[in-house]
Design an enzyme around this catalytic site. Structure first.
Site, PDB file in Angstrom:
ATOM      1  N   GLU A 122       0.796  -1.226   0.000  1.00 45.47           N
ATOM      2  CA  GLU A 122       0.000   0.000   0.000  1.00 45.47           C
ATOM      3  C   GLU A 122       0.831   1.281   0.000  1.00 45.47           C
ATOM      4  O   GLU A 122       0.717   2.119   0.905  1.00 45.47           O
ATOM      5  CB  GLU A 122      -0.979  -0.037   1.189  1.00 45.47           C
ATOM      6  N   ASN A 151       1.866  -4.518  -3.480  1.00 48.49           N
ATOM      7  CA  ASN A 151       0.472  -4.889  -3.219  1.00 48.49           C
ATOM      8  C   ASN A 151      -0.303  -3.642  -2.793  1.00 48.49           C
ATOM      9  O   ASN A 151       0.193  -2.847  -1.997  1.00 48.49           O
ATOM     10  CB  ASN A 151       0.482  -5.916  -2.069  1.00 48.49           C
ATOM     11  N   HIS A 174     -10.598  -5.587  -2.114  1.00 56.12           N
ATOM     12  CA  HIS A 174     -11.608  -5.506  -1.049  1.00 56.12           C
ATOM     13  C   HIS A 174     -12.774  -4.708  -1.621  1.00 56.12           C
ATOM     14  O   HIS A 174     -12.720  -3.480  -1.692  1.00 56.12           O
ATOM     15  CB  HIS A 174     -11.033  -4.781   0.176  1.00 56.12           C
ATOM     16  N   GLU A 192      -6.370 -10.264  -1.901  1.00 57.81           N
ATOM     17  CA  GLU A 192      -7.116 -10.134  -0.632  1.00 57.81           C
ATOM     18  C   GLU A 192      -8.617 -10.027  -0.897  1.00 57.81           C
ATOM     19  O   GLU A 192      -9.323  -9.230  -0.272  1.00 57.81           O
ATOM     20  CB  GLU A 192      -6.639  -8.905   0.158  1.00 57.81           C
ATOM     21  N   ASP A 226     -12.414  -9.913  -0.966  1.00 56.46           N
ATOM     22  CA  ASP A 226     -13.669 -10.114  -0.242  1.00 56.46           C
ATOM     23  C   ASP A 226     -14.666  -9.072  -0.739  1.00 56.46           C
ATOM     24  O   ASP A 226     -14.285  -8.075  -1.365  1.00 56.46           O
ATOM     25  CB  ASP A 226     -13.519 -10.105   1.295  1.00 56.46           C
TER      26      ASP A 226
HETATM   27  O1  G3I Z   1      -3.244  -9.084  18.443  1.00 56.57           O
HETATM   28  C1  G3I Z   1      -4.008  -8.057  19.106  1.00 56.57           C
HETATM   29  C2  G3I Z   1      -4.558  -8.557  20.413  1.00 56.57           C
HETATM   30  O2  G3I Z   1      -3.498  -8.864  21.267  1.00 56.57           O
HETATM   31  C3  G3I Z   1      -5.476  -7.493  20.994  1.00 56.57           C
HETATM   32  O3  G3I Z   1      -6.081  -7.997  22.143  1.00 56.57           O
HETATM   33  C4  G3I Z   1      -6.552  -7.108  20.004  1.00 56.57           C
HETATM   34  C5  G3I Z   1      -7.425  -5.980  20.515  1.00 56.57           C
HETATM   35  O4  G3I Z   1      -8.044  -5.269  19.467  1.00 56.57           O
HETATM   36  O5  G3I Z   1      -5.937  -6.661  18.808  1.00 56.57           O
HETATM   37  C6  G3I Z   1      -5.134  -7.653  18.197  1.00 56.57           C
HETATM   38  O6  G3I Z   1      -4.581  -7.113  17.043  1.00 56.57           O
HETATM   39  C7  G3I Z   1      -5.461  -6.958  15.934  1.00 56.57           C
HETATM   40  C8  G3I Z   1      -4.876  -7.715  14.763  1.00 56.57           C
HETATM   41  O7  G3I Z   1      -5.651  -7.499  13.614  1.00 56.57           O
HETATM   42  C9  G3I Z   1      -4.810  -9.208  15.028  1.00 56.57           C
HETATM   43  O8  G3I Z   1      -6.077  -9.730  15.210  1.00 56.57           O
HETATM   44  C10 G3I Z   1      -5.572  -5.487  15.610  1.00 56.57           C
HETATM   45  O9  G3I Z   1      -6.255  -4.807  16.651  1.00 56.57           O
HETATM   46  C11 G3I Z   1      -6.319  -5.308  14.309  1.00 56.57           C
HETATM   47  O10 G3I Z   1      -6.266  -3.954  13.915  1.00 56.57           O
HETATM   48  C12 G3I Z   1      -5.692  -6.147  13.216  1.00 56.57           C
HETATM   49  O11 G3I Z   1      -6.445  -5.984  12.048  1.00 56.57           O
HETATM   50  C13 G3I Z   1      -5.845  -6.439  10.855  1.00 56.57           C
HETATM   51  C14 G3I Z   1      -5.639  -5.270   9.901  1.00 56.57           C
HETATM   52  O12 G3I Z   1      -5.094  -5.749   8.684  1.00 56.57           O
HETATM   53  C15 G3I Z   1      -4.713  -4.218  10.464  1.00 56.57           C
HETATM   54  O13 G3I Z   1      -4.542  -3.193   9.561  1.00 56.57           O
HETATM   55  C16 G3I Z   1      -6.760  -7.458  10.222  1.00 56.57           C
HETATM   56  O14 G3I Z   1      -6.824  -8.633  11.048  1.00 56.57           O
HETATM   57  C17 G3I Z   1      -6.240  -7.848   8.834  1.00 56.57           C
HETATM   58  O15 G3I Z   1      -7.200  -8.622   8.184  1.00 56.57           O
HETATM   59  C18 G3I Z   1      -5.981  -6.596   8.017  1.00 56.57           C
HETATM   60  O16 G3I Z   1      -5.432  -7.002   6.793  1.00 56.57           O
HETATM   61  C19 G3I Z   1      -5.147  -5.948   5.862  1.00 56.57           C
HETATM   62  C20 G3I Z   1      -3.960  -6.408   5.031  1.00 56.57           C
HETATM   63  O17 G3I Z   1      -2.888  -6.762   5.854  1.00 56.57           O
HETATM   64  C21 G3I Z   1      -3.543  -5.329   4.049  1.00 56.57           C
HETATM   65  N1  G3I Z   1      -4.636  -4.917   3.229  1.00 56.57           N
HETATM   66  C22 G3I Z   1      -5.861  -4.555   3.944  1.00 56.57           C
HETATM   67  C23 G3I Z   1      -6.291  -5.654   4.891  1.00 56.57           C
HETATM   68  C24 G3I Z   1      -7.590  -5.315   5.567  1.00 56.57           C
HETATM   69  O18 G3I Z   1      -7.457  -4.203   6.382  1.00 56.57           O
END
Ligand code: G3I
Length: 485
Positions: A163, A204, A240, A269, A271
């Site tokens: 990005e 990406n 997305h 990615e 969805d």
């Molecule tokens: O691991 C912590 C955990 O310890 C904590 O308790 C919890 C509380 O909110 O957060 C957890 O971390 C989260 C992490 O995912 C793991 O689950 C983060 O808050 C959360 O923000 C994070 O979100 C991810 C996001 O990227 C972050 O930008 C999504 O799962 C993931 O699907 C998403 O993926 C991105 C790609 O990498 C890039 N392109 C866009 C895509 C969708 O946003």
């Protein structure tokens, strides 16, 4: 094209057209979809992969999840486990445990791994953005070198820079850009290449699927990197989508223009979210979007695969980010497939030439080509002989393994009742998985025999099967022998 066609060939052609139409209408495909996994279908459709993002917590706690993951998908991407904040939360302190867990699962299930990601403004630990700018380059290069070296030989493709653009096509002014200008992208790619020369290296981004300022910016960047000889192998289109915002304009043409630059393209990615509650009308539109994406990829020979960003609504990132939206995936939260799944499976089946569809799916009235008597063979068909010819093409090679497609053509004058393709590997290639054929390997000798559903090939027709194998050293193609029963 002969100027005149004998009536019986016209009948066979008409039957073929009818079969194709039935396939397009979904009359034949659902049975094929029920029998073959998305990974197998994508492989049969031009040697592509069909992957999913994987949540490590689901991987370790949900057996329904892992059972679908292991059977349906031929590639995986860690949803979070290989990101900077997980891998190097403190400077010089590396934790590869989550990524290792997924790589190990993928090896057991013969799946490709897409590494996601190395350099990204988000999920970046505070220590990186807090560095004096003159220390950012060294930190970035060290992070890339450590992570790519750790996974060397296990990763099919890396999202090296994630990005890099704003939606208007300007560069995102993150810490890497501030420290190094646009040059950080070439530097990251070169550093990754030095650490694992066999891994495919990608840029990406999202909102580059259709034409527009952001897609143009990515196109110009890739064009300039190629001109400078920077190692770049592919562009990832996140995809997305949301049904309320419409389908991206000109997606297939956009993918094609990137491919024309000499890079692979991939849907990384996918969805398709909707405003909740989910309705069947929205599910129908969603299925159409999934189908359009699948067909855009299938229409571009350098579109190497499709990855969905989680396959079940149970673990989708969408509701946590877009309040009131969700239901974006192929399976619902109870692991029931949705119309989107059927649409994708049908599209892949059709692209595979229906090779995964058993001949018995044809209704009796359609007079399949197999009913043509031997006398219908055109005069040019050589009589007798082995009756079949096999051709071999590597579809993907990542240095330590590869996938290949074998096409089996009936060159005889009657339907085949069975076929067998045999060869001897010139090197130490070892088959780890084969689909649409039954195989055995003893030493370097391999035989692949027809399955019940693809044993019958009409004269002039063909079918195909796919394989995944490992190797070291050279990967010279074998010479194939085909015998038909
Ligand atoms: O691991 C912590 C955990 O310890 C904590 O308790 C919890 C509380 O909110 O957060 C957890 O971390 C989260 C992490 O995912 C793991 O689950 C983060 O808050 C959360 O923000 C994070 O979100 C991810 C996001 O990227 C972050 O930008 C999504 O799962 C993931 O699907 C998403 O993926 C991105 C790609 O990498 C890039 N392109 C866009 C895509 C969708 O946003």
């Amino acid at each position: 094209m002969p100027r005149t066609l004998r009536p019986v060939w016209l009948a066979a052609l008409a039957a073929g057209v009818l079969l194709a139409m039935l396939g397009a209408l979904g009359v034949l495909a659902p049975r094929a979809a029920a029998q073959s996994t998305l990974g197998q279908l994508a492989s049969a459709a031009g040697g592509r992969y069909f992957g999913t993002a994987v949540s490590n917590s689901a991987l370790t706690s949900d057996t329904t999840y892992t059972s679908i993951l292991g059977s349906q998908f031929s590639a995986v991407t860690p949803e979070n486990a290989m990101k900077w904040d997980t891998v190097e939360p403190n400077q010089g302190q590396f934790d590869f445990s989550g990524g290792d867990q997924l790589v190990s699962y993928a090896k057991q299930h013969n799946q490709l791994v897409r590494g996601h990601n190395l350099v990204w403004h988000s999920q970046l630990p505070g220590w990186v953005s807090g560095l004096p700018l003159n220390q950012v380059q060294a930190a970035m290069e060290n992070h890339i070198t450590q992570e790519v070296s750790h996974y060397k030989g296990s990763i099919y493709a890396w999202d090296v820079v994630n990005e890099p653009f704003n939606d208007d096509g300007s560069y995102r002014s993150d810490v890497f850009y501030q420290a190094m200008g646009t040059g950080y992208i070439a530097d990251a790619l070169r550093t990754a290449h030095a650490a694992d020369p066999s891994a495919k290296l990608y840029l990406n981004d999202y909102n580059i699927e259709g034409t527009g300022a952001k897609a143009d910016a990515m196109y110009n960047l890739v064009s300039s990197l190629k001109a400078q000889g920077v190692p770049i192998d592919g562009v990832g289109f996140e995809t997305h989508l949301a049904i309320q915002y419409g389908f991206p304009t000109g997606m297939q043409q956009n993918l094609q223009r990137f491919a024309a630059l000499g890079v692979d393209v991939a849907i990384t990615e996918l969805d398709v979210r909707m405003t909740l509650p989910e309705t069947s009308a929205q599910d129908t539109t969603q299925a159409d979007y999934y189908s359009q994406v699948t067909n855009a990829c299938l229409a571009v020979s350098r579109c190497v695969g499709i990855t969905v960003w989680e396959f079940t609504d149970k673990y989708s990132w969408v509701p946590g980010t877009f309040s009131g939206q969700g239901a974006a995936d192929l399976y619902d939260s109870n692991y029931q497939t949705k119309p989107a799944y059927t649409a994708v499976a049908n599209d892949l089946t059709a692209a595979a030439g229906g090779t995964t569809a058993p001949p018995t799916t044809a209704p009796p009235t359609t007079a399949p080509p197999t009913t043509a008597p031997p006398t219908t063979a055109p005069p040019t068909t050589p009589p007798g002989g082995s009756g079949c010819k096999a051709s071999y093409a590597v579809s993907s090679d990542w240095g330590s393994g590869f996938t290949a497609n074998v096409t089996v053509a009936n060159t005889g004058s009657a339907d085949t009742k069975s076929w067998k393709v045999s060869w001897s590997w010139p090197g130490n290639q070892a088959v780890v998985n084969m689909w649409n054929a039954v195989y055995s390997q003893s030493g370097t000798a391999v035989t692949a025999t027809s399955q019940s559903y693809n044993a019958d090939i009409p004269p002039g027709g063909s079918t195909s099967f796919g394989l995944q194998a490992t190797y070291s050293g050279g990967n010279t193609a074998p010479t194939l022998t085909c015998t038909a029963g």
